[in-house]
Write a protein that holds these residues in place. Structure first.
Motif, PDB file in Angstrom:
ATOM      1  N   UNK A  50    -144.853  -5.976 -48.580  1.00 34.02           N
ATOM      2  CA  UNK A  50    -146.051  -6.253 -47.768  1.00 34.02           C
ATOM      3  C   UNK A  50    -146.419  -7.729 -47.844  1.00 34.02           C
ATOM      4  N   UNK A  51    -146.424  -8.285 -49.047  1.00 26.87           N
ATOM      5  CA  UNK A  51    -146.755  -9.707 -49.204  1.00 26.87           C
ATOM      6  C   UNK A  51    -145.757 -10.558 -48.429  1.00 26.87           C
ATOM      7  N   UNK A  52    -144.481 -10.258 -48.550  1.00 27.31           N
ATOM      8  CA  UNK A  52    -143.452 -11.037 -47.857  1.00 27.31           C
ATOM      9  C   UNK A  52    -143.620 -10.946 -46.340  1.00 27.31           C
ATOM     10  N   UNK A  53    -143.901  -9.762 -45.822  1.00 31.15           N
ATOM     11  CA  UNK A  53    -144.070  -9.581 -44.378  1.00 31.15           C
ATOM     12  C   UNK A  53    -145.316 -10.307 -43.871  1.00 31.15           C
ATOM     13  N   UNK A  54    -146.413 -10.186 -44.596  1.00 29.38           N
ATOM     14  CA  UNK A  54    -147.644 -10.847 -44.163  1.00 29.38           C
ATOM     15  C   UNK A  54    -147.543 -12.362 -44.289  1.00 29.38           C
ATOM     16  N   UNK A  59    -147.037 -17.565 -41.720  1.00 31.87           N
ATOM     17  CA  UNK A  59    -146.263 -18.787 -41.550  1.00 31.87           C
ATOM     18  C   UNK A  59    -145.831 -19.031 -40.118  1.00 31.87           C
ATOM     19  N   UNK A  60    -145.738 -17.986 -39.326  1.00 33.61           N
ATOM     20  CA  UNK A  60    -145.320 -18.116 -37.928  1.00 33.61           C
ATOM     21  C   UNK A  60    -146.487 -18.420 -36.995  1.00 33.61           C
ATOM     22  N   UNK A  61    -147.705 -18.350 -37.522  1.00 29.01           N
ATOM     23  CA  UNK A  61    -148.891 -18.581 -36.704  1.00 29.01           C
ATOM     24  C   UNK A  61    -148.918 -20.011 -36.179  1.00 29.01           C
ATOM     25  N   UNK A  62    -149.246 -20.155 -34.918  1.00 25.76           N
ATOM     26  CA  UNK A  62    -149.401 -21.479 -34.311  1.00 25.76           C
ATOM     27  C   UNK A  62    -150.765 -21.523 -33.629  1.00 25.76           C
ATOM     28  N   UNK A  63    -151.654 -22.423 -34.053  1.00 21.58           N
ATOM     29  CA  UNK A  63    -152.996 -22.467 -33.474  1.00 21.58           C
ATOM     30  C   UNK A  63    -152.985 -22.904 -32.019  1.00 21.58           C
ATOM     31  N   UNK A  64    -153.822 -22.271 -31.247  1.00 18.96           N
ATOM     32  CA  UNK A  64    -153.963 -22.613 -29.840  1.00 18.96           C
ATOM     33  C   UNK A  64    -155.411 -22.883 -29.520  1.00 18.96           C
ATOM     34  N   UNK A  65    -155.676 -23.406 -28.362  1.00 20.78           N
ATOM     35  CA  UNK A  65    -157.053 -23.741 -27.980  1.00 20.78           C
ATOM     36  C   UNK A  65    -157.970 -22.522 -28.043  1.00 20.78           C
ATOM     37  N   UNK A  66    -159.208 -22.763 -28.426  1.00 20.91           N
ATOM     38  CA  UNK A  66    -160.194 -21.686 -28.459  1.00 20.91           C
ATOM     39  C   UNK A  66    -161.285 -21.904 -27.416  1.00 20.91           C
ATOM     40  N   UNK A  67    -161.149 -22.958 -26.649  1.00 18.10           N
ATOM     41  CA  UNK A  67    -162.059 -23.201 -25.533  1.00 18.10           C
ATOM     42  C   UNK A  67    -163.497 -23.356 -25.957  1.00 18.10           C
ATOM     43  N   UNK A  68    -164.379 -22.710 -25.206  1.00 18.00           N
ATOM     44  CA  UNK A  68    -165.821 -22.826 -25.448  1.00 18.00           C
ATOM     45  C   UNK A  68    -166.244 -22.320 -26.823  1.00 18.00           C
ATOM     46  N   UNK A  69    -165.430 -21.462 -27.417  1.00 18.65           N
ATOM     47  CA  UNK A  69    -165.775 -20.929 -28.740  1.00 18.65           C
ATOM     48  C   UNK A  69    -165.725 -21.994 -29.827  1.00 18.65           C
TER      49      UNK A  69
END
Length: 133
Positions: A50-54, A59-69
């Motif tokens: 579970x730790x390895x998968x999470x 690690x694969x997350x890439x931030x994107x725009x959140x606009x007005x938020x």
């Protein structure tokens, strides 16, 4: 409010030592590398798989725009976190257009190291959100 969130390509190598901790020390090595001395294996009951998968997903997350938020989002970094984490959070704030708050007396494990500073920061964010409404 997000504490030291994933920064993807904005912070290359940020989690290399955490990956090494996972490979060489399993869950205990992962936790120590990520959270430091405030963490120990009793803080979790999940499996190594579970730790390895999470961790892979994180690690694969890439931030994107959140606009007005963006105007309603605050990113935090621990006062005692290493310079690499401060740079990562600043880069993410610049990229997203969010606010930044430094939590006193904490590192990455704010919830373990100084929970009252985390609570106070949340309280201030809530008060600010209510006064803006």
């Amino acid at each position: 409010m997000l504490h030291e969130p994933a920064a993807g390509s904005l912070a290359p190598g940020l989690l290399d030592h955490v990956a090494e901790g996972l490979v060489t020390g399993g869950i205990a090595g992962f936790g120590r590398a990520l959270y430091g001395p405030a963490w120990d294996a009793s803080c979790t009951t999940v499996s190594l798989a579970t730790v390895a998968a999470e961790f892979a997903m994180f690690g694969a997350f890439e931030p994107g725009p959140v606009g007005e938020l963006a105007a309603r989002v605050t990113l935090t970094v621990g006062e005692n976190s290493p310079p690499s984490r401060h740079r990562a959070v600043r880069a993410l704030c610049d990229h997203l257009g969010t606010r930044l708050r430094v939590l006193p007396g904490t590192g990455h494990a704010a919830h373990l190291e100084n929970g009252s500073a985390l609570v106070e920061a949340v309280r201030k964010e809530c008060d600010s959100a209510h006064s803006d409404a």
